[in-house]
Design a protein around this motif. Sequence first.
Motif, PDB file in Angstrom:
ATOM      1  N   ASP A 285       0.809  -1.222   0.000  1.00 30.65           N
ATOM      2  CA  ASP A 285       0.000   0.000   0.000  1.00 30.65           C
ATOM      3  C   ASP A 285       0.841   1.270   0.000  1.00 30.65           C
ATOM      4  O   ASP A 285       0.395   2.319  -0.458  1.00 30.65           O
ATOM      5  CB  ASP A 285      -0.971   0.013   1.186  1.00 30.65           C
ATOM      6  N   PHE A 286       2.076   1.200   0.481  1.00 28.52           N
ATOM      7  CA  PHE A 286       2.942   2.381   0.497  1.00 28.52           C
ATOM      8  C   PHE A 286       3.313   2.811  -0.924  1.00 28.52           C
ATOM      9  O   PHE A 286       3.658   3.974  -1.147  1.00 28.52           O
ATOM     10  CB  PHE A 286       4.222   2.106   1.307  1.00 28.52           C
ATOM     11  N   LEU A 287       3.271   1.884  -1.871  1.00 33.74           N
ATOM     12  CA  LEU A 287       3.655   2.201  -3.243  1.00 33.74           C
ATOM     13  C   LEU A 287       2.696   3.204  -3.885  1.00 33.74           C
ATOM     14  O   LEU A 287       3.069   3.913  -4.825  1.00 33.74           O
ATOM     15  CB  LEU A 287       3.709   0.928  -4.089  1.00 33.74           C
ATOM     16  N   TYR A 288       1.435   3.249  -3.389  1.00 32.94           N
ATOM     17  CA  TYR A 288       0.503   4.252  -3.925  1.00 32.94           C
ATOM     18  C   TYR A 288       0.109   5.286  -2.871  1.00 32.94           C
ATOM     19  O   TYR A 288      -0.131   6.441  -3.186  1.00 32.94           O
ATOM     20  CB  TYR A 288      -0.748   3.585  -4.512  1.00 32.94           C
ATOM     21  N   ALA A 289       0.086   4.891  -1.591  1.00 35.50           N
ATOM     22  CA  ALA A 289      -0.291   5.841  -0.540  1.00 35.50           C
ATOM     23  C   ALA A 289       0.822   6.837  -0.255  1.00 35.50           C
ATOM     24  O   ALA A 289       0.560   7.994   0.099  1.00 35.50           O
ATOM     25  CB  ALA A 289      -0.671   5.089   0.734  1.00 35.50           C
ATOM     26  N   ARG A 290       2.090   6.386  -0.394  1.00 33.22           N
ATOM     27  CA  ARG A 290       3.249   7.252  -0.127  1.00 33.22           C
ATOM     28  C   ARG A 290       4.293   7.067  -1.231  1.00 33.22           C
ATOM     29  O   ARG A 290       5.482   6.919  -0.962  1.00 33.22           O
ATOM     30  CB  ARG A 290       3.853   6.919   1.238  1.00 33.22           C
ATOM     31  N   LYS A 291       3.841   7.084  -2.456  1.00 35.39           N
ATOM     32  CA  LYS A 291       4.710   6.749  -3.585  1.00 35.39           C
ATOM     33  C   LYS A 291       5.909   7.688  -3.715  1.00 35.39           C
ATOM     34  O   LYS A 291       6.964   7.283  -4.219  1.00 35.39           O
ATOM     35  CB  LYS A 291       3.907   6.728  -4.882  1.00 35.39           C
ATOM     36  N   ASP A 292       5.771   8.927  -3.262  1.00 33.39           N
ATOM     37  CA  ASP A 292       6.882   9.871  -3.376  1.00 33.39           C
ATOM     38  C   ASP A 292       7.965   9.634  -2.322  1.00 33.39           C
ATOM     39  O   ASP A 292       9.033  10.248  -2.384  1.00 33.39           O
ATOM     40  CB  ASP A 292       6.363  11.310  -3.233  1.00 33.39           C
ATOM     41  N   ASP A 402      13.792   8.826  -5.278  1.00 38.80           N
ATOM     42  CA  ASP A 402      14.313   9.681  -6.340  1.00 38.80           C
ATOM     43  C   ASP A 402      13.550  11.007  -6.406  1.00 38.80           C
ATOM     44  O   ASP A 402      14.040  11.979  -6.986  1.00 38.80           O
ATOM     45  CB  ASP A 402      14.228   8.970  -7.686  1.00 38.80           C
ATOM     46  N   GLN A 403      12.349  11.046  -5.837  1.00 38.14           N
ATOM     47  CA  GLN A 403      11.535  12.263  -5.852  1.00 38.14           C
ATOM     48  C   GLN A 403      11.916  13.219  -4.719  1.00 38.14           C
ATOM     49  O   GLN A 403      11.419  14.341  -4.655  1.00 38.14           O
ATOM     50  CB  GLN A 403      10.042  11.921  -5.735  1.00 38.14           C
ATOM     51  N   GLU A 404      12.808  12.769  -3.826  1.00 34.79           N
ATOM     52  CA  GLU A 404      13.191  13.574  -2.672  1.00 34.79           C
ATOM     53  C   GLU A 404      14.624  14.065  -2.822  1.00 34.79           C
ATOM     54  O   GLU A 404      15.412  13.489  -3.580  1.00 34.79           O
ATOM     55  CB  GLU A 404      13.081  12.735  -1.388  1.00 34.79           C
ATOM     56  N   PRO A 405      14.982  15.121  -2.089  1.00 33.56           N
ATOM     57  CA  PRO A 405      16.391  15.559  -2.105  1.00 33.56           C
ATOM     58  C   PRO A 405      17.286  14.504  -1.477  1.00 33.56           C
ATOM     59  O   PRO A 405      16.827  13.667  -0.703  1.00 33.56           O
ATOM     60  CB  PRO A 405      16.361  16.841  -1.267  1.00 33.56           C
ATOM     61  N   LYS A 406      18.579  14.544  -1.809  1.00 32.48           N
ATOM     62  CA  LYS A 406      19.513  13.551  -1.298  1.00 32.48           C
ATOM     63  C   LYS A 406      19.605  13.572   0.226  1.00 32.48           C
ATOM     64  O   LYS A 406      19.895  12.554   0.849  1.00 32.48           O
ATOM     65  CB  LYS A 406      20.897  13.762  -1.910  1.00 32.48           C
TER      66      LYS A 406
END
Length: 426
Positions: A285-292, A402-406
């Motif tokens: 569920d994290f893949l769509y609920a918290r995908k970022d 990859d959607q977040e800063p390093k």
Amino acid sequence: MKFYIGTTTLVFAALLCMAIADKRYLLYDCNPGEGFNLRRDVYMRIANMVKNLREQKECKGDDWVLVLPPWGRIGYHWKERDMEQSKIPWSKFFDIPSLAKHVPVIEYDDYVEEIGDAKVDEIWYLQRYEEGWSSGNWEDKMHERPCIDQPVYESEGNSDKIRGWFWGYEETYANKFKCVSVQGSSKIFFGPLCGANTTAQSIMLDRGENILHDMFGGKDYWDCRRSMRFSKELVEEANEFRKKHFGSNDEADKTVMPEDWTEHKCTEGDALGGPYIAAHLRRKDFLYARKDQVPDLEKVAKVLKEKMQEYKVNKVFIASDGTKEEMAQLKTLLPEMVMYKPTKEKKKAFKMGGVAIIDQIICSHARYFTGTKESTFSFRIQEEREIMCFSKDMTFNRICSDQEPKDCEQPTKWKIVWNSDSEIWQ
């Protein structure tokens, strides 16, 4: 024939009757949708409520005991619907004598045997306030209110018995039911439970997740958490796996703890950990609920290889709810990965909760751990490592997507409290 009873015997009998009469039981349950690790947190809230009830002046004389709700019916998390995944006693997962060092506890079956009937005097169904939080200022409050939603309890025909879901025990019933709107921590229950609203011997608080911690991260929190030692059966299984796959043991890893948790104390950095790193990868569920916030498997493999080099180890343990296909892909990218895969017999014996705990034990003993953001599974592992006094830098970590800063936000570093409620945050 006449029988004569001495004064001492009469006094003893009277005291015994008083002791039995003063014993009161607190039961609770959670929303069926709540997961295993969140339920462990709810236990801590209720256990500390019982501890504080026993210390309140208005409750003087009440011998409060916490009745442990059997495990099962954890919808999304435990897919098996058969009876093997219900009516599971706490002793299957946790060391009951260890729990009892913090607060008196009793298994549900023992409670029924002790009172002589499969019943609960009163059910308090905890709900939100229909008008919401509109005052502008937070306040702890509770009121008996009409039910907002339709609870899963109903009267049985023309009898006074109230039936519903009682952990799969169809014979269990209640005598009284009411809905209670609640907003706040467990301290607002002290007055109502201690005679202001009821003198019932047994009370069940349904939807216990609506009760907040009195002091999240305080001494009572950590004392209760430390008391939650796992069952010896699960610990032995995890230790054998560590030894076989990583050459890991408590002596070499500097994770030896005394049998009695009340005698344990250490300093951050005392624990070394086994010659492996570990990661909890929440998927599904994290893949769509918290995908970022969820890194792709290529990123996971890259970071874990770097961490293996940094800590000079050649094995990584993975705990994940990912699919077989995802784990096969990760194995291709990360050949050094190892997972715990119980046999059918062991999976049946340990139950789904036990398998999850074994994963957590193995992760908690690793040299370095990285988890999943906002996952209670990862949080429970971080708590175990904090109790064993691992370095925080080796414990409170996650892999950025990859959607977040390093330099994405890392987990909050909670500091264990041994003696007081000071310096909770770090």
